[in-house]
Design a protein around this motif. Structure first.
Motif, short mmCIF file in Angstrom:
data_model
loop_
_atom_site.label_atom_id
_atom_site.label_comp_id
_atom_site.label_asym_id
_atom_site.label_seq_id
_atom_site.Cartn_x
_atom_site.Cartn_y
_atom_site.Cartn_z
N THR A 154 45.52 50.30 35.88
CA THR A 154 46.85 49.34 36.63
C THR A 154 47.17 50.15 38.27
OG1 THR A 154 47.77 48.89 34.37
CG2 THR A 154 49.28 48.66 36.64
N ARG A 155 47.19 51.45 38.20
CA ARG A 155 47.38 52.11 39.36
C ARG A 155 46.38 52.01 40.53
NH1 ARG A 155 51.26 56.11 38.81
NH2 ARG A 155 51.85 56.55 36.72
N ASP A 156 45.00 52.05 39.94
CA ASP A 156 44.13 51.61 40.75
C ASP A 156 44.04 50.09 41.33
OD1 ASP A 156 42.88 54.18 40.69
OD2 ASP A 156 41.27 53.69 39.59
N VAL A 157 44.44 49.18 40.30
CA VAL A 157 44.37 47.69 40.93
C VAL A 157 45.37 47.73 42.12
CG1 VAL A 157 44.93 45.61 40.17
CG2 VAL A 157 43.56 46.73 38.75
N LYS A 158 46.65 48.23 41.72
CA LYS A 158 47.46 48.11 42.55
C LYS A 158 47.49 48.78 44.02
CE LYS A 158 51.60 47.81 39.46
NZ LYS A 158 52.81 48.21 38.71
N GLU A 159 46.49 49.78 43.81
CA GLU A 159 46.13 50.60 45.02
C GLU A 159 45.23 49.70 45.77
OE1 GLU A 159 43.98 54.65 46.40
OE2 GLU A 159 44.91 54.64 44.56
N ILE A 160 44.40 48.95 45.24
CA ILE A 160 43.31 48.18 45.83
C ILE A 160 44.11 46.92 46.28
CG2 ILE A 160 41.31 46.94 46.01
CD1 ILE A 160 40.40 48.99 43.82
N TYR A 161 44.91 46.18 45.50
CA TYR A 161 45.43 44.80 45.75
C TYR A 161 47.03 45.01 45.52
CZ TYR A 161 40.74 42.93 45.34
OH TYR A 161 39.50 42.62 45.40
N SER A 162 47.90 44.89 46.55
CA SER A 162 49.20 45.36 46.50
C SER A 162 49.76 43.71 45.99
CB SER A 162 49.76 45.45 47.94
OG SER A 162 51.28 45.45 47.92
N PRO A 163 50.71 43.97 45.06
CA PRO A 163 51.56 42.89 44.38
C PRO A 163 52.11 42.09 45.28
CG PRO A 163 51.81 44.99 43.04
CD PRO A 163 51.17 45.47 44.29
N ASP A 164 52.51 42.68 46.52
CA ASP A 164 53.15 41.66 47.47
C ASP A 164 52.14 40.90 48.38
OD1 ASP A 164 55.34 42.91 46.72
OD2 ASP A 164 55.03 44.73 48.05
N ILE A 165 50.90 41.31 48.27
CA ILE A 165 50.01 40.26 49.04
C ILE A 165 49.08 39.38 48.28
CG2 ILE A 165 48.00 40.40 50.65
CD1 ILE A 165 48.91 43.31 51.45
N GLU A 166 49.35 38.10 48.40
CA GLU A 166 48.59 37.18 47.66
C GLU A 166 47.34 36.66 48.34
OE1 GLU A 166 49.53 35.81 44.82
OE2 GLU A 166 51.51 36.56 44.71
N PRO A 167 46.47 36.52 47.47
CA PRO A 167 45.07 36.01 47.95
C PRO A 167 45.40 34.62 48.77
CG PRO A 167 45.20 35.58 45.70
CD PRO A 167 46.25 36.56 45.91
N GLU A 168 44.62 34.26 49.85
CA GLU A 168 44.77 33.55 50.90
C GLU A 168 43.89 32.35 50.42
OE1 GLU A 168 44.64 34.75 54.85
OE2 GLU A 168 46.72 35.96 54.59
N THR A 169 42.48 32.53 50.06
CA THR A 169 41.60 31.55 49.80
C THR A 169 40.93 31.75 48.32
OG1 THR A 169 39.63 33.04 50.52
CG2 THR A 169 40.83 31.73 52.15
N VAL A 170 40.10 30.72 48.00
CA VAL A 170 39.55 30.73 46.65
C VAL A 170 38.31 31.94 46.61
CG1 VAL A 170 38.05 29.41 44.86
CG2 VAL A 170 39.62 28.30 46.27
N ASP A 171 37.83 32.25 47.64
CA ASP A 171 36.80 33.51 47.88
C ASP A 171 37.55 34.59 47.73
OD1 ASP A 171 34.74 31.67 48.38
OD2 ASP A 171 34.97 31.86 50.58
N ASP A 172 38.85 34.68 48.35
CA ASP A 172 39.49 36.02 48.08
C ASP A 172 39.71 36.22 46.53
OD1 ASP A 172 39.68 36.54 50.62
OD2 ASP A 172 41.77 35.58 50.88
N ILE A 173 40.01 34.95 45.84
CA ILE A 173 40.37 35.17 44.24
C ILE A 173 39.05 35.80 43.53
CG2 ILE A 173 40.83 33.89 42.06
CD1 ILE A 173 42.71 32.32 43.96
N LEU A 174 38.07 35.01 44.22
CA LEU A 174 36.61 35.43 43.29
C LEU A 174 36.39 36.94 43.50
CD1 LEU A 174 34.05 34.57 41.92
CD2 LEU A 174 32.85 34.07 44.33
N THR A 175 36.58 37.38 44.85
CA THR A 175 36.42 38.90 44.99
C THR A 175 37.10 39.92 44.27
OG1 THR A 175 35.88 38.30 47.26
CG2 THR A 175 36.39 40.38 46.94
N GLN A 176 38.45 39.27 44.23
CA GLN A 176 39.62 40.21 43.31
C GLN A 176 39.02 39.95 41.78
OE1 GLN A 176 43.46 39.48 44.28
NE2 GLN A 176 44.32 40.21 42.32
N LEU A 177 38.54 38.89 41.51
CA LEU A 177 38.20 39.14 39.87
C LEU A 177 36.86 39.99 39.81
CD1 LEU A 177 38.01 37.75 37.11
CD2 LEU A 177 36.53 35.94 38.05
N ARG A 178 35.97 39.86 40.70
CA ARG A 178 34.84 41.01 40.58
C ARG A 178 35.15 42.46 40.59
NH1 ARG A 178 32.49 43.97 43.97
NH2 ARG A 178 33.25 42.87 45.76
N VAL A 179 36.19 42.62 41.29
CA VAL A 179 36.48 43.81 41.89
C VAL A 179 37.40 44.60 40.55
CG1 VAL A 179 38.06 45.64 43.01
CG2 VAL A 179 36.82 44.02 44.26
#
Length: 247
Positions: A154-179
């Motif tokens: 959970t700490r690593d996920v929050k470090e890479i993807y801040s809970p305050d920043i939402e993905p802007e595109t479907v491609d962003d969601i796909l990248t986040q899923l892979r990571v």
């Protein structure tokens, strides 16, 4: 006759040019969208680790300890506990198999998330102490390890993807899923990650596929997500058609 042949040559040239133009146009329209190409690549990567013959040996992750290897040995048991209404019901949060190992499935992961998210460190320590009285020793140790792994994940996920920043595109969601998928492999190992996240990740792939095929390109991302969710929930046939496991 010779004059007639000469007259035909320009016509043949235009025919060839026309064919080349048509071929180019067809190639352009048949060219696969780059986002769909990336989707297929990510989908293959994720599904390969969902297979028991996938990358478990190549991704031992956090499973270097004997206790964690016992956890992996427990994967595949048919049923865990039902999702509880209250995180206070410690005696029904987890289930052990006949050998005293923790049964791993999506419910196990949900209840580990509850322990982690709904308790202060002091409360968590108290809950773990109480769990030691209702679980076999091996299962209790395994829960302890998995809570620790979940904390680091959970700490690593929050470090890479801040809970305050939402993905802007479907491609962003796909990248986040892979990571996040790869972080799960690294922290839990492929076998445990598969038991915990298999269903969730496959559903995410279904939703992303539908969003990538959304006809209204101007639709806001949140509405694309909602529309894809509604389609899957209201149309079982559609959900089956876009099942990542479909052959």
């Amino acid at each position: 006759m010779k004059l007639e042949i000469l007259k035909m040559k320009p016509n043949l040239t235009w025919v060839v040019i026309a064919l080349l133009i048509v071929a180019g146009a067809v190639g352009y329209f048949l060219r696969e969208d780059p986002s769909m190409v990336e989707y297929k690549k990510v989908s293959r990567h994720i599904l390969s680790t969902h297979s028991p013959n996938g990358q478990s040996a190549a991704n031992p992750g956090a499973c270097g300890s004997p206790d964690c290897k016992d956890v992996v040995a427990a994967v595949g048991n048919e049923k865990g506990v039902e999702k509880t209404e209250s995180h206070e019901e410690l005696d029904s949060l987890f289930q052990a198999d006949e050998r005293g190992n923790l049964v791993l499935n999506e419910n196990t992961r949900i209840n580990i998330e509850k322990l982690y998210a709904l308790n202060t460190p002091e409360e968590l320590a108290d809950k773990m102490q109480k769990l030691s009285q209702v679980l076999p020793d091996a299962a209790h140790r395994q829960v302890t390890h998995l809570v620790d792994y979940f904390d680091k994940y959970t700490r690593d996920v929050k470090e890479i993807y801040s809970p305050d920043i939402e993905p802007e595109t479907v491609d962003d969601i796909l990248t986040q899923l892979r990571v996040t998928h790869d972080l799960r492999l690294a922290h839990f190992g492929a076998d445990v990650a598969r038991a915990f996240y298999d269903h969730e990740e496959k559903m995410s792939l279904q939703l992303i596929y539908l969003m990538l095929n959304e006809k209204d390109e101007n639709l806001p991302l949140a509405e694309k997500v909602q529309r894809a969710q509604d389609l899957l929930l209201s149309n079982p046939e559609l959900a089956a058609a876009y099942d990542p496991d479909r052959k």
